[in-house]
Design a protein around this motif. Structure first.
Motif, PDB file in Angstrom:
ATOM      1  N   ILE A  30       0.855  -1.189   0.000  1.00 22.04           N
ATOM      2  CA  ILE A  30       0.000   0.000   0.000  1.00 22.04           C
ATOM      3  C   ILE A  30       0.888   1.234   0.000  1.00 22.04           C
ATOM      4  O   ILE A  30       1.769   1.376   0.857  1.00 22.04           O
ATOM      5  CB  ILE A  30      -0.922   0.029   1.235  1.00 22.04           C
ATOM      6  CG1 ILE A  30      -1.906  -1.148   1.190  1.00 22.04           C
ATOM      7  CG2 ILE A  30      -1.671   1.359   1.324  1.00 22.04           C
ATOM      8  CD1 ILE A  30      -2.728  -1.310   2.454  1.00 22.04           C
ATOM      9  N   VAL A  31       0.683   2.109  -0.964  1.00 19.10           N
ATOM     10  CA  VAL A  31       1.383   3.391  -0.995  1.00 19.10           C
ATOM     11  C   VAL A  31       0.428   4.443  -0.465  1.00 19.10           C
ATOM     12  O   VAL A  31      -0.702   4.565  -0.940  1.00 19.10           O
ATOM     13  CB  VAL A  31       1.833   3.752  -2.425  1.00 19.10           C
ATOM     14  CG1 VAL A  31       2.438   5.159  -2.451  1.00 19.10           C
ATOM     15  CG2 VAL A  31       2.837   2.733  -2.939  1.00 19.10           C
ATOM     16  N   GLY A  32       0.885   5.198   0.532  1.00 18.78           N
ATOM     17  CA  GLY A  32      -0.017   6.205   1.068  1.00 18.78           C
ATOM     18  C   GLY A  32       0.373   6.757   2.416  1.00 18.78           C
ATOM     19  O   GLY A  32      -0.325   7.605   2.957  1.00 18.78           O
ATOM     20  N   VAL A  40      -4.800   8.678   3.207  1.00 19.01           N
ATOM     21  CA  VAL A  40      -5.599   7.738   2.426  1.00 19.01           C
ATOM     22  C   VAL A  40      -4.673   6.908   1.546  1.00 19.01           C
ATOM     23  O   VAL A  40      -3.517   7.263   1.317  1.00 19.01           O
ATOM     24  CB  VAL A  40      -6.641   8.466   1.544  1.00 19.01           C
ATOM     25  CG1 VAL A  40      -7.627   9.232   2.402  1.00 19.01           C
ATOM     26  CG2 VAL A  40      -5.951   9.387   0.544  1.00 19.01           C
ATOM     27  N   VAL A  41      -5.196   5.810   1.054  1.00 18.88           N
ATOM     28  CA  VAL A  41      -4.445   4.930   0.171  1.00 18.88           C
ATOM     29  C   VAL A  41      -4.289   5.609  -1.189  1.00 18.88           C
ATOM     30  O   VAL A  41      -5.278   5.958  -1.835  1.00 18.88           O
ATOM     31  CB  VAL A  41      -5.171   3.580   0.004  1.00 18.88           C
ATOM     32  CG1 VAL A  41      -4.449   2.705  -1.022  1.00 18.88           C
ATOM     33  CG2 VAL A  41      -5.274   2.865   1.346  1.00 18.88           C
ATOM     34  N   ALA A  42      -3.048   5.810  -1.615  1.00 22.38           N
ATOM     35  CA  ALA A  42      -2.788   6.392  -2.932  1.00 22.38           C
ATOM     36  C   ALA A  42      -2.767   5.317  -4.003  1.00 22.38           C
ATOM     37  O   ALA A  42      -3.158   5.562  -5.148  1.00 22.38           O
ATOM     38  CB  ALA A  42      -1.464   7.148  -2.923  1.00 22.38           C
ATOM     39  N   GLY A  52      -9.958  -6.246   0.014  1.00 22.07           N
ATOM     40  CA  GLY A  52     -10.925  -5.156  -0.024  1.00 22.07           C
ATOM     41  C   GLY A  52     -10.315  -3.775   0.021  1.00 22.07           C
ATOM     42  O   GLY A  52     -11.034  -2.775   0.074  1.00 22.07           O
ATOM     43  N   VAL A  53      -8.992  -3.699  -0.008  1.00 16.62           N
ATOM     44  CA  VAL A  53      -8.310  -2.403   0.022  1.00 16.62           C
ATOM     45  C   VAL A  53      -8.356  -1.779  -1.370  1.00 16.62           C
ATOM     46  O   VAL A  53      -8.174  -2.465  -2.378  1.00 16.62           O
ATOM     47  CB  VAL A  53      -6.845  -2.568   0.471  1.00 16.62           C
ATOM     48  CG1 VAL A  53      -6.117  -1.224   0.431  1.00 16.62           C
ATOM     49  CG2 VAL A  53      -6.785  -3.167   1.872  1.00 16.62           C
ATOM     50  N   HIS A  54      -8.595  -0.469  -1.425  1.00 22.77           N
ATOM     51  CA  HIS A  54      -8.619   0.221  -2.709  1.00 22.77           C
ATOM     52  C   HIS A  54      -8.158   1.661  -2.536  1.00 22.77           C
ATOM     53  O   HIS A  54      -8.080   2.181  -1.413  1.00 22.77           O
ATOM     54  CB  HIS A  54     -10.018   0.185  -3.330  1.00 22.77           C
ATOM     55  CG  HIS A  54     -11.091   0.769  -2.453  1.00 22.77           C
ATOM     56  ND1 HIS A  54     -11.291   2.129  -2.314  1.00 22.77           N
ATOM     57  CD2 HIS A  54     -12.011   0.167  -1.651  1.00 22.77           C
ATOM     58  CE1 HIS A  54     -12.294   2.348  -1.484  1.00 22.77           C
ATOM     59  NE2 HIS A  54     -12.748   1.175  -1.059  1.00 22.77           N
ATOM     60  N   SER A  55      -7.854   2.308  -3.645  1.00 17.41           N
ATOM     61  CA  SER A  55      -7.396   3.698  -3.619  1.00 17.41           C
ATOM     62  C   SER A  55      -8.448   4.601  -2.984  1.00 17.41           C
ATOM     63  O   SER A  55      -9.651   4.359  -3.110  1.00 17.41           O
ATOM     64  CB  SER A  55      -7.098   4.182  -5.037  1.00 17.41           C
ATOM     65  OG  SER A  55      -6.046   3.441  -5.601  1.00 17.41           O
ATOM     66  N   PRO A  58      -9.324   5.295   3.602  1.00 16.00           N
ATOM     67  CA  PRO A  58      -8.498   5.733   4.732  1.00 16.00           C
ATOM     68  C   PRO A  58      -7.442   4.684   5.083  1.00 16.00           C
ATOM     69  O   PRO A  58      -7.728   3.479   5.097  1.00 16.00           O
ATOM     70  CB  PRO A  58      -9.514   5.903   5.865  1.00 16.00           C
ATOM     71  CG  PRO A  58     -10.812   6.173   5.169  1.00 16.00           C
ATOM     72  CD  PRO A  58     -10.769   5.355   3.913  1.00 16.00           C
ATOM     73  N   ILE A  59      -6.234   5.152   5.337  1.00 16.33           N
ATOM     74  CA  ILE A  59      -5.130   4.248   5.658  1.00 16.33           C
ATOM     75  C   ILE A  59      -5.469   3.352   6.848  1.00 16.33           C
ATOM     76  O   ILE A  59      -5.167   2.154   6.854  1.00 16.33           O
ATOM     77  CB  ILE A  59      -3.853   5.059   5.964  1.00 16.33           C
ATOM     78  CG1 ILE A  59      -3.234   5.583   4.666  1.00 16.33           C
ATOM     79  CG2 ILE A  59      -2.839   4.221   6.715  1.00 16.33           C
ATOM     80  CD1 ILE A  59      -2.486   4.560   3.860  1.00 16.33           C
ATOM     81  N   ALA A  60      -6.101   3.928   7.862  1.00 15.17           N
ATOM     82  CA  ALA A  60      -6.441   3.151   9.063  1.00 15.17           C
ATOM     83  C   ALA A  60      -7.373   1.990   8.717  1.00 15.17           C
ATOM     84  O   ALA A  60      -7.228   0.881   9.246  1.00 15.17           O
ATOM     85  CB  ALA A  60      -7.083   4.063  10.105  1.00 15.17           C
ATOM     86  N   GLN A  61      -8.322   2.235   7.837  1.00 13.65           N
ATOM     87  CA  GLN A  61      -9.239   1.169   7.419  1.00 13.65           C
ATOM     88  C   GLN A  61      -8.497   0.095   6.633  1.00 13.65           C
ATOM     89  O   GLN A  61      -8.755  -1.105   6.795  1.00 13.65           O
ATOM     90  CB  GLN A  61     -10.371   1.752   6.573  1.00 13.65           C
ATOM     91  CG  GLN A  61     -11.421   0.727   6.162  1.00 13.65           C
ATOM     92  CD  GLN A  61     -12.521   1.337   5.307  1.00 13.65           C
ATOM     93  OE1 GLN A  61     -12.559   2.554   5.089  1.00 13.65           O
ATOM     94  NE2 GLN A  61     -13.422   0.507   4.819  1.00 13.65           N
ATOM     95  N   ALA A  62      -7.569   0.523   5.775  1.00 17.71           N
ATOM     96  CA  ALA A  62      -6.777  -0.433   5.002  1.00 17.71           C
ATOM     97  C   ALA A  62      -5.967  -1.338   5.926  1.00 17.71           C
ATOM     98  O   ALA A  62      -5.848  -2.546   5.687  1.00 17.71           O
ATOM     99  CB  ALA A  62      -5.849   0.314   4.047  1.00 17.71           C
ATOM    100  N   LYS A  63      -5.436  -0.761   6.996  1.00 12.14           N
ATOM    101  CA  LYS A  63      -4.657  -1.559   7.946  1.00 12.14           C
ATOM    102  C   LYS A  63      -5.540  -2.588   8.644  1.00 12.14           C
ATOM    103  O   LYS A  63      -5.117  -3.722   8.904  1.00 12.14           O
ATOM    104  CB  LYS A  63      -3.987  -0.655   8.975  1.00 12.14           C
ATOM    105  CG  LYS A  63      -3.077  -1.420   9.932  1.00 12.14           C
ATOM    106  CD  LYS A  63      -2.437  -0.517  10.962  1.00 12.14           C
ATOM    107  CE  LYS A  63      -1.548  -1.341  11.897  1.00 12.14           C
ATOM    108  NZ  LYS A  63      -0.927  -0.499  12.947  1.00 12.14           N
TER     109      LYS A  63
END
Length: 226
Positions: A30-32, A40-42, A52-55, A58-63
């Motif tokens: 994940i870049v961001g 946010v996820v770039a 389920g991660v996408h551009s 929020p970074i916290a949600q991606a984690k």
């Protein structure tokens, strides 16, 4: 009939990081920025998208979705350098290159057949040259206008190529989910589905007056796209 390409580098920021550090290939990247921060996820690798991660997430949600992901801050300078190299390649095939962002551009190949051969051959040359010179995969949509070319490139991702031949536009578009149309996001898609509009074909069958009355200028835009 125009011959328009939409060239889109797959997972661009992540792909550049993988070129610079091949050990990242195939991993959930994940870049961001800092996963403890509010960014946010770039960009997200295809491996991490399975969680389920996408551009723009929020970074916290991606984690939360993928705690073992590799988080990178990224470098706009490096991405800009690679972007310039991609556009240099595109400009060797046509003087009409229209960048849309660091990782995508429209290329008008109309009238370039004498120099580079048929449009499909030229598109494959572009993909091979970008991959060979930079190590990046490009998805390319080919059609008679920009909208269709962009839809085609998104449809054939990742690392694909799709030509919507003249006369086949409606047959290709009709069964597609409405969110394949640029400009229809999750909220707009949900609203249209509540009206029973699930596909581009459903949208195309609606009268212009109905869409304009319900959605104003956006409705007129939807009608013209469908």
């Amino acid at each position: 009939m125009r011959k328009t390409l939409h060239v889109d580098i797959d997972a661009f920021f992540v792909s550049v990081e993988e070129v610079l550090d091949p050990s990242l290939k195939g991993k959930p990247v994940i870049v961001g920025g800092n996963p403890e921060g509010r960014g946010v996820v770039a960009a997200a690798s295809y491996a991490v998208r399975r969680y389920g991660v996408h551009s723009a997430m929020p970074i916290a949600q991606a984690k939360q979705l993928c705690p073992h992901a590799i988080f990178l801050r990224g470098s706009h300078r490096r991405y800009s350098e690679y972007s310039e190299k991609v556009f240099e390649i595109l400009k060797r095939y046509s003087p009409l290159v229209e960048p849309m962002s660091l990782d995508e551009a429209f290329v008008d190949l109309t009238g370039c057949e004498r120099l580079h051969g048929p449009v499909l051959k030229s598109a494959e040359k572009i993909r091979n040259e970008i991959r060979g010179a930079l190590g990046l995969n490009a998805s390319i949509g080919i059609a008679s206008n920009k909208l269709l070319a962009k839809i085609a490139s998104a449809y054939c991702k990742p690392n694909g190529m799709l030509w919507i031949a003249p006369g086949m536009e409606q047959r290709f578009l009709a069964p597609l989910p409405i969110q394949r149309v640029p400009g229809i996001g999750p909220k707009g898609g949900a609203e249209l589905r509540r009206m029973g509009i699930k596909s581009v074909g459903d949208l195309a069958r609606l009268p212009l007056e109905l869409l304009e009355e319900a959605y104003g200028k956006w409705g007129v835009s939807l009608y013209s796209k469908a």
